[in-house]
Scaffold this motif. Structure first.
Motif, mmCIF file in Angstrom:
data_model
loop_
_atom_site.group_PDB
_atom_site.id
_atom_site.type_symbol
_atom_site.label_atom_id
_atom_site.label_comp_id
_atom_site.label_asym_id
_atom_site.label_seq_id
_atom_site.Cartn_x
_atom_site.Cartn_y
_atom_site.Cartn_z
ATOM 1 N N LEU A 66 0.842 -1.192 0.000
ATOM 2 C CA LEU A 66 0.000 0.000 0.000
ATOM 3 C C LEU A 66 0.879 1.244 0.000
ATOM 4 N N VAL A 67 0.525 2.208 -0.844
ATOM 5 C CA VAL A 67 1.221 3.490 -0.860
ATOM 6 C C VAL A 67 0.203 4.617 -0.695
ATOM 7 N N GLN A 68 0.690 5.764 -0.284
ATOM 8 C CA GLN A 68 -0.092 6.998 -0.221
ATOM 9 C C GLN A 68 0.585 7.975 -1.175
ATOM 10 N N HIS A 69 -0.128 8.367 -2.236
ATOM 11 C CA HIS A 69 0.553 9.149 -3.256
ATOM 12 C C HIS A 69 -0.446 10.013 -4.024
ATOM 13 N N GLN A 70 0.068 11.088 -4.601
ATOM 14 C CA GLN A 70 -0.741 11.937 -5.466
ATOM 15 C C GLN A 70 -0.994 11.215 -6.794
ATOM 16 N N LEU A 71 -2.277 11.090 -7.177
ATOM 17 C CA LEU A 71 -2.607 10.516 -8.481
ATOM 18 C C LEU A 71 -2.367 11.577 -9.551
ATOM 19 N N ILE A 72 -1.628 11.200 -10.580
ATOM 20 C CA ILE A 72 -1.343 12.108 -11.690
ATOM 21 C C ILE A 72 -1.640 11.371 -12.987
ATOM 22 N N GLY A 73 -2.593 11.906 -13.771
ATOM 23 C CA GLY A 73 -2.982 11.272 -15.020
ATOM 24 C C GLY A 73 -1.936 11.422 -16.103
ATOM 25 N N GLY A 74 -2.218 10.818 -17.226
ATOM 26 C CA GLY A 74 -1.276 10.831 -18.332
ATOM 27 C C GLY A 74 -1.000 12.204 -18.900
ATOM 28 N N ASP A 75 -1.963 13.127 -18.742
ATOM 29 C CA ASP A 75 -1.767 14.489 -19.256
ATOM 30 C C ASP A 75 -1.257 15.443 -18.182
ATOM 31 N N GLY A 76 -0.905 14.897 -17.014
ATOM 32 C CA GLY A 76 -0.377 15.721 -15.933
ATOM 33 C C GLY A 76 -1.413 16.249 -14.966
ATOM 34 N N THR A 77 -2.701 15.930 -15.178
ATOM 35 C CA THR A 77 -3.755 16.387 -14.277
ATOM 36 C C THR A 77 -3.643 15.676 -12.930
ATOM 37 N N LEU A 78 -3.761 16.452 -11.847
ATOM 38 C CA LEU A 78 -3.749 15.881 -10.502
ATOM 39 C C LEU A 78 -5.152 15.462 -10.112
ATOM 40 N N TYR A 79 -5.283 14.310 -9.479
ATOM 41 C CA TYR A 79 -6.594 13.800 -9.065
ATOM 42 C C TYR A 79 -6.596 13.460 -7.587
ATOM 43 N N MET A 80 -7.764 13.671 -6.976
ATOM 44 C CA MET A 80 -7.970 13.261 -5.593
ATOM 45 C C MET A 80 -8.540 11.840 -5.575
ATOM 46 N N SER A 81 -8.795 11.328 -4.376
ATOM 47 C CA SER A 81 -9.234 9.935 -4.240
ATOM 48 C C SER A 81 -10.544 9.652 -4.958
ATOM 49 N N ASP A 82 -11.431 10.658 -5.072
ATOM 50 C CA ASP A 82 -12.697 10.457 -5.771
ATOM 51 C C ASP A 82 -12.558 10.697 -7.267
ATOM 52 N N LEU A 83 -11.318 10.854 -7.735
ATOM 53 C CA LEU A 83 -10.982 11.046 -9.145
ATOM 54 C C LEU A 83 -11.488 12.368 -9.716
ATOM 55 N N THR A 84 -11.751 13.328 -8.832
ATOM 56 C CA THR A 84 -11.986 14.695 -9.287
ATOM 57 C C THR A 84 -10.643 15.418 -9.258
ATOM 58 N N PRO A 85 -10.450 16.408 -10.141
ATOM 59 C CA PRO A 85 -9.163 17.108 -10.182
ATOM 60 C C PRO A 85 -8.856 17.790 -8.852
ATOM 61 N N GLY A 86 -7.620 17.696 -8.417
ATOM 62 C CA GLY A 86 -7.199 18.348 -7.178
ATOM 63 C C GLY A 86 -6.020 17.651 -6.540
ATOM 64 N N GLU A 87 -5.428 18.319 -5.563
ATOM 65 C CA GLU A 87 -4.270 17.765 -4.863
ATOM 66 C C GLU A 87 -4.723 16.976 -3.643
#
Length: 281
Positions: free
Chosen positions: A149-170
């Motif tokens: 298990l890791v805790q990490h910022q999700l970053i999409g292929g185009d560089g967009t940051l996503y939160m846990s609910d997959l909405t954009p954000g840090e």
């Protein structure tokens, strides 16, 4: 006469050398003890665990998803870095799994399978394992984790940051990776323990590769009953809560999560202990 003189000189020289040779053999220095690095010890509760050469337990930090340390400032007082120039010199450890990173203060820290290694300040003696599960972010270091298990910022292929609910954000998102830190995904069109993506000839496996693994050690917070193995066209794929697990081909480095918005958000989600079960076939 000359012959006897030479012979006598030779005998004297030989006798004189004998004690010298004998003393030389007796005075050979003892071989220096081999330096010991990371050891694999067996714990009654955790099984195989990693320790330093003195038997002090080593740990992983879930926020080190990209292979760099996220433990800074006050964190260091409770979780000191482990470093040894001999870390790879013990049996049971593959030298190729050992690495080194340089910290901001210039000191070094040893890594195992790309994960920085730490001590826990509250472990007072060899064999103690008081740090596992602390804050939900610290795990005893083991050589045989099937997933981590890791805790990490999700970053999409185009560089967009996503939160846990997959909405954009840090924000930090907990999710599963493999033993070397590569992100694992589910596919929304799969069904419980049923792979609906992979073609029989595996011609699309380079895009979304099945995670071919058998169940082994799991981190605290992961339930063994949630994992299973299925056969996909003759090969074994690991599943979690019924979700077949995949890699994304464009994730070139540990910690990358480019698959979360490919081809759009929600098609290939990351998974964690809060993920729902896959739908029945």
């Amino acid at each position: 006469m000359k012959y006897y003189l030479i012979q006598s000189v030779w005998l004297v020289a030989t006798v004189a050398c004998l004690p010298v040779l004998s003393c030389k053999d007796d005075d050979q220095p003892e071989p220096e003890p081999k330096e010991m690095g990371i050891l694999v010890q067996t714990d009654a509760t955790f099984g195989a665990v990693l320790t330093d050469s003195a038997g002090m337990t080593l740990y992983f930090f879930s926020r080190d998803a990209d292979g760099n340390t996220a433990c800074e400032g006050n964190c260091r007082s409770m979780w000191p870095a482990y470093y040894s120039s001999h870390a790879a010199e013990s049996e049971g450890v593959d030298p190729e799994d050992i690495g080194t990173i340089t910290l901001t203060n210039g000191s070094l820290q040893t890594t195992y399978k790309g994960r920085p290694l730490y001590f826990y300040a509250n472990d007072d003696a060899p064999g103690e394992i008081e740090g596992d599960g602390v804050g939900g972010n610290w795990f005893v270091a083991k050589p045989d984790y099937t997933v981590m298990l890791v805790q990490h910022q999700l970053i999409g292929g185009d560089g967009t940051l996503y939160m846990s609910d997959l909405t954009p954000g840090e924000g930090q998102t907990q999710h599963f990776v493999d033993s070397y830190g590569r992100t694992l995904y589910g596919f929304v069109q799969d069904r419980y323990n049923t792979n609906n993506f992979t073609k029989p000839d595996f011609s699309n496996n380079s895009v979304w590769s099945i995670y071919e693994a058998v169940i082994g050690s799991l981190p605290s917070g992961a339930n063994l009953a949630d994992f299973a193995e299925i056969t996909v066209h003759g090969r074994t794929q690991l599943t979690y809560k019924g979700w077949p697990l995949y890699y994304f081909g464009q994730d070139a480095a540990r910690g990358e999560t480019k698959g979360v918005d490919f081809p759009k958000v929600g098609i290939w989600p990351v998974l964690n202990p809060d993920s729902p079960e896959a739908l029945a076939p």
